[in-house]
Design an enzyme around this catalytic site. Structure first.
Site, PDB file in Angstrom:
ATOM      1  N   SER A 127      14.249 -40.099  87.964  1.00 13.52           N
ATOM      2  CA  SER A 127      14.733 -41.065  88.959  1.00 13.52           C
ATOM      3  C   SER A 127      14.517 -40.532  90.365  1.00 13.52           C
ATOM      4  O   SER A 127      14.561 -39.316  90.601  1.00 13.52           O
ATOM      5  CB  SER A 127      16.226 -41.284  88.724  1.00 13.52           C
ATOM      6  OG  SER A 127      16.818 -41.944  89.816  1.00 13.52           O
ATOM      7  N   TYR A 152      25.337 -37.836  86.588  1.00 13.86           N
ATOM      8  CA  TYR A 152      24.144 -38.537  86.098  1.00 13.86           C
ATOM      9  C   TYR A 152      22.889 -38.003  86.795  1.00 13.86           C
ATOM     10  O   TYR A 152      21.907 -37.627  86.155  1.00 13.86           O
ATOM     11  CB  TYR A 152      24.269 -40.054  86.329  1.00 13.86           C
ATOM     12  CG  TYR A 152      22.945 -40.766  86.335  1.00 13.86           C
ATOM     13  CD1 TYR A 152      22.285 -41.031  85.140  1.00 13.86           C
ATOM     14  CD2 TYR A 152      22.324 -41.133  87.534  1.00 13.86           C
ATOM     15  CE1 TYR A 152      21.044 -41.647  85.137  1.00 13.86           C
ATOM     16  CE2 TYR A 152      21.089 -41.749  87.540  1.00 13.86           C
ATOM     17  CZ  TYR A 152      20.448 -42.010  86.345  1.00 13.86           C
ATOM     18  OH  TYR A 152      19.220 -42.603  86.357  1.00 13.86           O
ATOM     19  N   LYS A 156      19.378 -35.650  85.467  1.00 12.76           N
ATOM     20  CA  LYS A 156      17.935 -35.894  85.670  1.00 12.76           C
ATOM     21  C   LYS A 156      17.260 -34.634  86.221  1.00 12.76           C
ATOM     22  O   LYS A 156      16.169 -34.252  85.796  1.00 12.76           O
ATOM     23  CB  LYS A 156      17.713 -37.086  86.603  1.00 12.76           C
ATOM     24  CG  LYS A 156      18.132 -38.430  86.005  1.00 12.76           C
ATOM     25  CD  LYS A 156      17.265 -38.804  84.802  1.00 12.76           C
ATOM     26  CE  LYS A 156      17.795 -39.987  84.037  1.00 12.76           C
ATOM     27  NZ  LYS A 156      17.169 -40.208  82.726  1.00 12.76           N
TER      28      LYS A 156
HETATM   29  C1  UD1 Z   1      21.525 -46.162  91.171  1.00 14.47           C
HETATM   30  C2  UD1 Z   1      21.220 -44.696  91.102  1.00 14.47           C
HETATM   31  C3  UD1 Z   1      19.916 -44.474  90.386  1.00 14.47           C
HETATM   32  C4  UD1 Z   1      19.976 -45.107  89.030  1.00 14.47           C
HETATM   33  C5  UD1 Z   1      20.254 -46.583  89.192  1.00 14.47           C
HETATM   34  C6  UD1 Z   1      20.351 -47.262  87.837  1.00 14.47           C
HETATM   35  C7  UD1 Z   1      21.940 -43.215  92.872  1.00 14.47           C
HETATM   36  C8  UD1 Z   1      21.768 -42.783  94.267  1.00 14.47           C
HETATM   37  N1  UD1 Z   1      21.139 -44.156  92.440  1.00 14.47           N
HETATM   38  O1  UD1 Z   1      20.588 -46.719  92.093  1.00 14.47           O
HETATM   39  O2  UD1 Z   1      19.668 -43.109  90.221  1.00 14.47           O
HETATM   40  O3  UD1 Z   1      18.773 -44.875  88.342  1.00 14.47           O
HETATM   41  O4  UD1 Z   1      21.474 -46.769  89.915  1.00 14.47           O
HETATM   42  O5  UD1 Z   1      21.592 -47.090  87.246  1.00 14.47           O
HETATM   43  O6  UD1 Z   1      22.773 -42.715  92.188  1.00 14.47           O
HETATM   44  N2  UD1 Z   1      24.832 -53.095  95.846  1.00 14.47           N
HETATM   45  C9  UD1 Z   1      25.662 -54.019  96.465  1.00 14.47           C
HETATM   46  N3  UD1 Z   1      26.525 -54.733  95.670  1.00 14.47           N
HETATM   47  C10 UD1 Z   1      26.608 -54.566  94.318  1.00 14.47           C
HETATM   48  C11 UD1 Z   1      25.740 -53.626  93.693  1.00 14.47           C
HETATM   49  C12 UD1 Z   1      24.881 -52.898  94.497  1.00 14.47           C
HETATM   50  O7  UD1 Z   1      25.623 -54.192  97.675  1.00 14.47           O
HETATM   51  O8  UD1 Z   1      27.421 -55.242  93.664  1.00 14.47           O
HETATM   52  C13 UD1 Z   1      23.881 -52.325  96.676  1.00 14.47           C
HETATM   53  C14 UD1 Z   1      24.143 -50.826  96.637  1.00 14.47           C
HETATM   54  O9  UD1 Z   1      25.068 -50.447  97.611  1.00 14.47           O
HETATM   55  C15 UD1 Z   1      22.735 -50.284  96.915  1.00 14.47           C
HETATM   56  C16 UD1 Z   1      21.803 -51.342  96.331  1.00 14.47           C
HETATM   57  O10 UD1 Z   1      22.585 -52.521  96.167  1.00 14.47           O
HETATM   58  O11 UD1 Z   1      22.544 -50.207  98.286  1.00 14.47           O
HETATM   59  C17 UD1 Z   1      21.233 -50.959  94.986  1.00 14.47           C
HETATM   60  O12 UD1 Z   1      22.302 -50.551  94.137  1.00 14.47           O
HETATM   61  P1  UD1 Z   1      22.094 -50.284  92.578  1.00 14.47           P
HETATM   62  O13 UD1 Z   1      21.410 -51.431  91.944  1.00 14.47           O
HETATM   63  O14 UD1 Z   1      23.418 -49.869  92.009  1.00 14.47           O
HETATM   64  O15 UD1 Z   1      21.065 -49.063  92.503  1.00 14.47           O
HETATM   65  P2  UD1 Z   1      21.074 -47.658  93.262  1.00 14.47           P
HETATM   66  O16 UD1 Z   1      22.447 -47.275  93.682  1.00 14.47           O
HETATM   67  O17 UD1 Z   1      20.014 -47.690  94.286  1.00 14.47           O
END
Ligand code: UD1
Length: 340
Positions: A127, A152, A156
């Site tokens: 990742s 997690y 990795k």
């Molecule tokens: C995270 C993990 C990544 C993992 C992936 C899949 C980290 C830094 N990243 O990615 O390693 O492979 O999950 O499980 O640990 N968001 C919202 N509202 C929501 C959900 C998300 O605003 O309800 C935003 C988050 O703040 C982020 C973006 O959407 O900025 C993406 O979030 P998400 O889909 O959870 O993925 P990552 O955090 O990038």
């Protein structure tokens, strides 16, 4: 004769899409999955798309005896793609031992059994989280590995190190480490896609479930970041594009004279903000995603997107599906689920 590949976690989200692409490229697939975060009905979807049902073994990769039996029952496996892992960042903070046990033991079992059964190589699901908050974007494979912000993420990093040490010690076995950015979307057939358990943690399943009325409202975690619209930026890569990268990585690992360990970033090279993604989803699908701005989520990275040039040039692979099409596929998949 078709080459036989073991796909661990093959009924999961990325594993199922990769199984489809492997079968369509002429590989024979054996899946091992404990169904802890997936459903055996995914096999129907795979068969519906490819016309072939992969061999399926319901077992846990951490169960060494079961894994050994799988290799005995399915001789001639040449390569492994290792997806099976626990992957919820928040849960890993609460249950670190579960994460270390699952993610490290499964890998070590596979590595130890590989030479005994003549397996030539393993493609590992890593990742972009290994880079932490990047100093600059886009980020390439030479960027420093930063201290992990969750158990997690740490699994990795440790798994990458275990693979490097193992491959250094054991001649004739190879590995490719694939660092994914943010995999999203579903197969265009709408026969397979992401099946989140309970309330989704990730953005895109939350968007689709909110649009479908399953969730009342999406919370955007922060709009005060140092980005053009204040929301976080990610590199959202289509899951079918991602799956195809595994096929070319496998071909390279098994057929070419390459370094014993190689690492590739898998992303589009384009950063898209959370608010932009919601907006595109609404426009492309003609639906509303009720959302409000909430506080930042702890541990979130502000902005990260890939420099995918190495994968483009060395693997001859490129992400091609436009994000609007990815979001249309995701919505079709959600509607398929709701219609069941
Ligand atoms: C995270 C993990 C990544 C993992 C992936 C899949 C980290 C830094 N990243 O990615 O390693 O492979 O999950 O499980 O640990 N968001 C919202 N509202 C929501 C959900 C998300 O605003 O309800 C935003 C988050 O703040 C982020 C973006 O959407 O900025 C993406 O979030 P998400 O889909 O959870 O993925 P990552 O955090 O990038």
């Amino acid at each position: 004769m078709a080459k036989k590949i073991l796909v661990t976690g093959g009924t999961g989200y990325i594993g199922s899409h990769t199984t489809v692409e492997l079968q369509q490229a002429g590989y024979e697939v054996v899946i091992i999955d404990n169904l802890s975060n997936s459903n055996a009905s995914v096999l129907d979807g795979i068969e519906g798309i490819t016309g072939r049902r992969p061999v399926f073994v319901e077992a846990d990769v951490t169960d060494r005896a079961a894994l050994r039996k799988l290799f005995e029952d399915n001789p001639g496996i040449e390569g492994i793609i290792h997806f099976a892992a626990s992957k919820a960042v928040g849960e890993s903070v609460e249950k670190p031992i579960l994460y270390y046990r699952n993610n490290l033991n499964s890998l070590m079992n596979l590595l130890e059994l590989m030479p005994e059964f003549g397996v030539k190589g393993i493609v590992f699901s890593s990742s972009c989280t290994v880079y932490g908050e990047p100093d600059t974007n886009p980020i390439d494979e030479t960027a420093p590995i930063k201290p992990a912000t969750s158990p997690y993420g740490n699994t990795k990093q440790i798994c990458e190190e275990i693979i490097r040490d193992y491959i250094h010690a054991v001649k004739g076995v190879k590995s490719i480490l694939l660092r994914y950015f943010n995999p999203v979307g579903a197969h265009p057939s709408a026969l397979i896609g992401e099946l989140p358990n309970g309330v989704p943690n990730n953005l895109v399943p939350y968007i689709t479930q909110t649009a479908a009325g399953i969730r009342k409202e999406l919370t955007v975690f922060g709009d005060d970041y140092d980005t053009p619209d204040g929301s976080c930026i990610r590199d959202f890569i289509d899951v079918v594009d991602l799956a195809k990268a595994h096929v070319v990585a496998m071909q390279r690992m098994l057929c070419k004279d390459t370094d014993a360990v190689e690492v590739f970033n898998l992303g589009t090279g384009r950063g898209v903000s959370v608010l932009e993604l919601i907006d595109t989803f609404e426009k492309v699908n003609g639906v509303k995603v009720p959302h409000r701005i909430g506080p930042r989520r702890e541990g979130d990275i502000e902005k990260i997107w890939a420099e995918p040039r190495k994968a483009n040039e060395v693997l001859g692979w490129k992400a091609v599906v436009p994000v609007a099409e990815t979001l249309a596929n995701t919505w079709r998949w959600q509607q398929h689920l709701d219609g069941k």
